[in-house]
Enzyme design. Structure first.
Site, PDB file in Angstrom:
ATOM      1  N   ASP A  29       0.845  -1.193   0.000  1.00 57.05           N
ATOM      2  CA  ASP A  29       0.000   0.000   0.000  1.00 57.05           C
ATOM      3  C   ASP A  29       0.883   1.246   0.000  1.00 57.05           C
ATOM      4  OD1 ASP A  29      -2.746   1.181   0.491  1.00 57.05           O
ATOM      5  OD2 ASP A  29      -1.623   2.039   2.151  1.00 57.05           O
ATOM      6  N   GLU A 119      -2.934   0.331  -4.107  1.00 58.09           N
ATOM      7  CA  GLU A 119      -2.490  -0.867  -3.394  1.00 58.09           C
ATOM      8  C   GLU A 119      -2.533  -2.063  -4.318  1.00 58.09           C
ATOM      9  OE1 GLU A 119      -5.170  -1.682  -0.111  1.00 58.09           O
ATOM     10  OE2 GLU A 119      -6.858  -1.003  -1.281  1.00 58.09           O
TER      11      GLU A 119
HETATM   12 MG   LIG Z   1      -2.620   4.046   0.721  1.00 58.76          MG
END
Ligand SMILES: [Mg+2]
Length: 440
Positions: A29, A119
């Site tokens: 992420d 992500e």
């Molecule tokens: Mg993020």
């Protein structure tokens, strides 16, 4: 790191016999994605509270988060909390390039990658030989991302998607979390229900009202009880609170709804402008259906009036569809039925529901004419013509971007009409909306 395929670890026929494949998922992420990109592009913004968004915060830097700011917060409220906040409207095309760079690196490390806005999930199952120490390999991957993009990422490693994402959350920003199967129980038991993936604010409210605050308390409820309380989501949560998540990476799940909506810079009262915007949103939603090989049977239109009153109306279509004309027709009927209040609107959106996969049997045409199948959504021949038309439209848009081919009403939105017209612009991906999202 070489670019070997993970399947190479099976090249020794004696070596893998009797070895169970280790399930392993990596979740990556990007930290404070939009805001970090803006800070990278303009070094003067470094170490300052920065928010990207229009109307509400789409992304904010960690300096801004220290003041209690978060995504989804109205910008007015954010400015009152943090007067030194620097607000940037955002540059979608630039963010897309950065995300693409991350995904490119992920694809080099795993043959199976599922990409989202900022992500990615990478399936590392069965890569014991290739990555004997996954943490070290992931550290290398994170360094590669940092040197290629300048962005920091947080990574989580776990037995399934849920644990990979969950453990990553505890190591934000710029961290690496890893959870072994024997540690899962300890983590889950203490976890507040709000942090369990799949529990949103409304579900949390229902559970807290019943005195259920931790995952351990949630486990006391039986599957039928959770199902009766929370519907389909309850049954999913029954498994999640026991650490089970069977979603595969890159799997094509059938979503419950597909939504597209936007708010306006100024409240809009011109019916033609509102209808043109709704038509554009319907087009985007219908295209998404077709891209995923789905069709919808229900359609809802939701609006927010200038006095914050919300309205939502829904209609069931005669037959499931993924074509623009029946969706547009139903959406316009719904919107016109909601204009009795004679107030301007600040938000308009469309929701497609009762979604199912396109039946394979309809893909081929057995007979040239089937007059008995004609219905309210147009004759069978007309639907076939539309189907062929939208196949071509989608092909052009896939190659040149959604903005390459626009409806006449959308063009009118861009040119604007005197008075209350929104000042919209477009790029190759389509209109640049006030509340937009890269995944749309
Ligand atoms: Mg993020």
């Amino acid at each position: 790191m070489t670019n070997r395929c993970s399947l190479c670890c099976f090249s020794d026929p004696e070596g893998w016999k009797g070895t169970l494949m280790r399930p392993l998922v990596l979740h990556i992420d990007i930290d404070a994605f939009f805001a970090s990109v803006e800070q990278l592009r303009n070094p003067r913004l470094a170490n300052h509270p920065v928010a990207v968004g229009s109307g509400v915060i789409a992304s904010c830097s960690y300096e801004a988060r220290q003041h209690g700011l978060h995504a989804g917060m109205p910008l007015g409220k954010a400015l009152r909390r943090c007067p030194s906040l620097i607000i940037i409207r955002g540059h979608e095309a630039v963010y897309r390039c950065y995300a693409a760079r991350l995904f490119e690196i992920c694809h080099r490390w795993s043959p199976l990658v599922e990409e989202h806005l900022d992500e990615a999930y990478c399936d590392l199952s069965g890569t014991e030989r290739l990555y004997p120490e996954p943490e070290k390999s992931v550290t290398q991957l994170r360094q590669e991302v940092a040197s290629a993009t300048g962005l920091t990422v947080t990574a989580g490693l776990g037995r399934n998607r849920m644990f990979a994402r969950l453990i990553g959350k505890f190591h934000k920003p710029d961290g690496l979390g890893s959870i072994k199967p024997e540690q899962e129980e300890e983590l889950l038991k203490k976890l507040p229900v709000a942090q369990l993936p799949g529990v949103g604010p409304r579900t949390e409210q229902i559970l807290v009202r019943l005195g259920i605050e931790t995952v351990e308390q949630m486990r006391q409820l039986s599957r039928p009880a959770l199902g009766a309380l929370l519907g389909r989501n309850g049954e999913i949560l029954y498994e999640r609170c026991r650490g089970e998540d069977h979603r595969c990476i890159g799997g094509r799940e059938v979503p419950r709804t597909i939504q597209r909506g936007t708010s306006f810079d100024e409240d809009i009262s011109c019916p033609r402008t509102l209808e043109a915007m709704l038509e554009y949103l319907c087009e985007r939603a219908a295209r998404n259906l077709r891209q995923r090989g789905l069709e919808a049977r229900g359609i809802a239109v939701q609006v927010v009036h200038s006095d914050h009153v919300r309205d939502r109306r829904r209609i069931a279509l005669d037959r499931p569809t993924c074509l623009d004309p029946p969706i547009l027709e139903a959406a316009l009927i719904l919107l016109r039925s909601m204009q009795g209040r004679r107030t301007a609107l600040r938000f308009v959106g469309v929701v497609l529901d009762r979604i199912r996969a396109l039946p394979a049997a309809l893909q081929g045409v057995l007979f040239e004419t089937a007059p008995e199948s004609a219905g309210a959504n147009g004759s069978w021949q007309q639907r076939e013509r539309y189907k062929r038309l939208f196949e071509q439209v989608d092909r052009i848009r896939a190659r040149h971007g959604h903005g390459a081919l626009l409806r006449g009403s959308t063009l009118a939105l861009l040119q604007g009409t005197p008075g209350s017209a929104p000042k919209l612009s477009r790029d190759r991906h389509g209109l640049i909306l006030r509340t937009s999202c890269l995944t749309r």
